[in-house]
Design an enzyme around this catalytic site. Structure first.
Site, short mmCIF file in Angstrom:
data_model
loop_
_atom_site.label_atom_id
_atom_site.label_comp_id
_atom_site.label_asym_id
_atom_site.label_seq_id
_atom_site.Cartn_x
_atom_site.Cartn_y
_atom_site.Cartn_z
N ASP A 71 -42.82 -50.43 -21.76
CA ASP A 71 -41.44 -50.25 -21.33
C ASP A 71 -41.30 -50.93 -19.98
O ASP A 71 -42.10 -50.68 -19.07
CB ASP A 71 -41.05 -48.78 -21.24
N LYS A 129 -47.57 -67.66 -16.17
CA LYS A 129 -46.98 -66.33 -16.06
C LYS A 129 -47.99 -65.22 -16.30
O LYS A 129 -47.96 -64.18 -15.63
CB LYS A 129 -45.81 -66.23 -17.05
N GLY A 165 -39.97 -61.35 -28.57
CA GLY A 165 -40.50 -61.94 -27.35
C GLY A 165 -41.59 -61.09 -26.73
O GLY A 165 -42.64 -61.58 -26.32
N LYS A 166 -41.35 -59.79 -26.68
CA LYS A 166 -42.35 -58.87 -26.12
C LYS A 166 -43.60 -58.85 -26.99
O LYS A 166 -44.72 -58.82 -26.48
CB LYS A 166 -41.75 -57.48 -26.00
N ARG A 211 -46.17 -57.50 -16.73
CA ARG A 211 -46.80 -57.06 -17.97
C ARG A 211 -48.29 -57.40 -17.98
O ARG A 211 -49.12 -56.60 -18.41
CB ARG A 211 -46.07 -57.69 -19.16
#
Length: 215
Positions: free
Chosen positions: A74, A186, A17-18, A200
């Site tokens: 992170d 998003k 996902g990241k 992010r």
């Protein structure tokens, strides 16, 4: 700050996902991307006590193994009523005995902790997502970029988009959780233009405006 002269970049994550989110953010800049998972790089132990330390551990390990600049994120969720927990240990709250991560159980754990202390009202559930992006080189040089977004921990979870804790995070000023939002809602942003919504994307916007040029 150091630019990415080689136009090659390793994304230091094994999180699908990241990786998808970061790849989407990087796409306009014409970089040749490879992931740590694709390269079969080992996952270093995240022994840091800050987001910056853990981001560096992952990015530098990938850079050292490949000789290429490596980007790592992170990130975590801080809930004020829980003293900022889970915070830098967000992923650990989802860890199971077999080494996999179950974010549904992790979200339930946060809800249980809030119930224990009587934090039932929306005003008692203020939270934020934080992301620290690190780009590291094999000589140990690194640059850092931090983004955050304020919101509320809501229950029950809503939406099946995104990943991780997205379904329980309602950003301030919005009616939809991250789990109910499209990628554009998003993460959408433009260089030197509007501030993006997600933590992010906010961190990446700072990185892009300092280190990258559009292809």
């Amino acid at each position: 700050m150091r630019s990415i002269a080689s136009k090659k970049l390793v994304i230091a994550t094994h999180n699908t996902g990241k990786l998808h989110e970061i790849t989407t953010l990087v796409a306009p800049f014409g970089l040749e991307i490879q992931s740590a998972k694709e390269l079969d790089l080992p996952e270093p132990k995240e022994t840091g006590v800050t987001f910056e330390e853990n981001a560096y551990i992952k990015a530098f390990a990938a850079a050292k193994n490949t000789g290429l600049p490596a980007l790592s994120d992170d990130s975590g969720l801080e809930v004020d009523a829980l003293g900022g927990a889970p915070g830098v240990y967000t992923a650990d709250w989802a860890l199971q005995s077999d080494g996999t991560r179950n974010f549904s159980k992790a979200m339930q754990k946060i809800e249980d902790e809030l119930q224990k202390i009587g934090a039932h009202e929306k005003s008692q559930r203020k939270a934020r997502f934080i992301s620290v992006i690190c780009i590291a080189w094999s000589d140990a040089y690194a640059d850092y970029f931090r983004g955050s977004v304020e919101g509320t921990f809501i229950w029950p979870p809503r939406g099946d988009k995104g990943f991780g804790f997205d379904p329980i995070f309602l950003p301030d000023g919005y009616e939809n959780t991250f789990g109910e939002m499209s990628t554009e809602q998003k993460h959408g942003w433009k260089l030197n233009d509007k501030t993006p919504l997600s933590h992010r994307a906010r961190a990446f916007k700072l990185l892009a405006e300092n280190l990258l040029t559009l292809s």
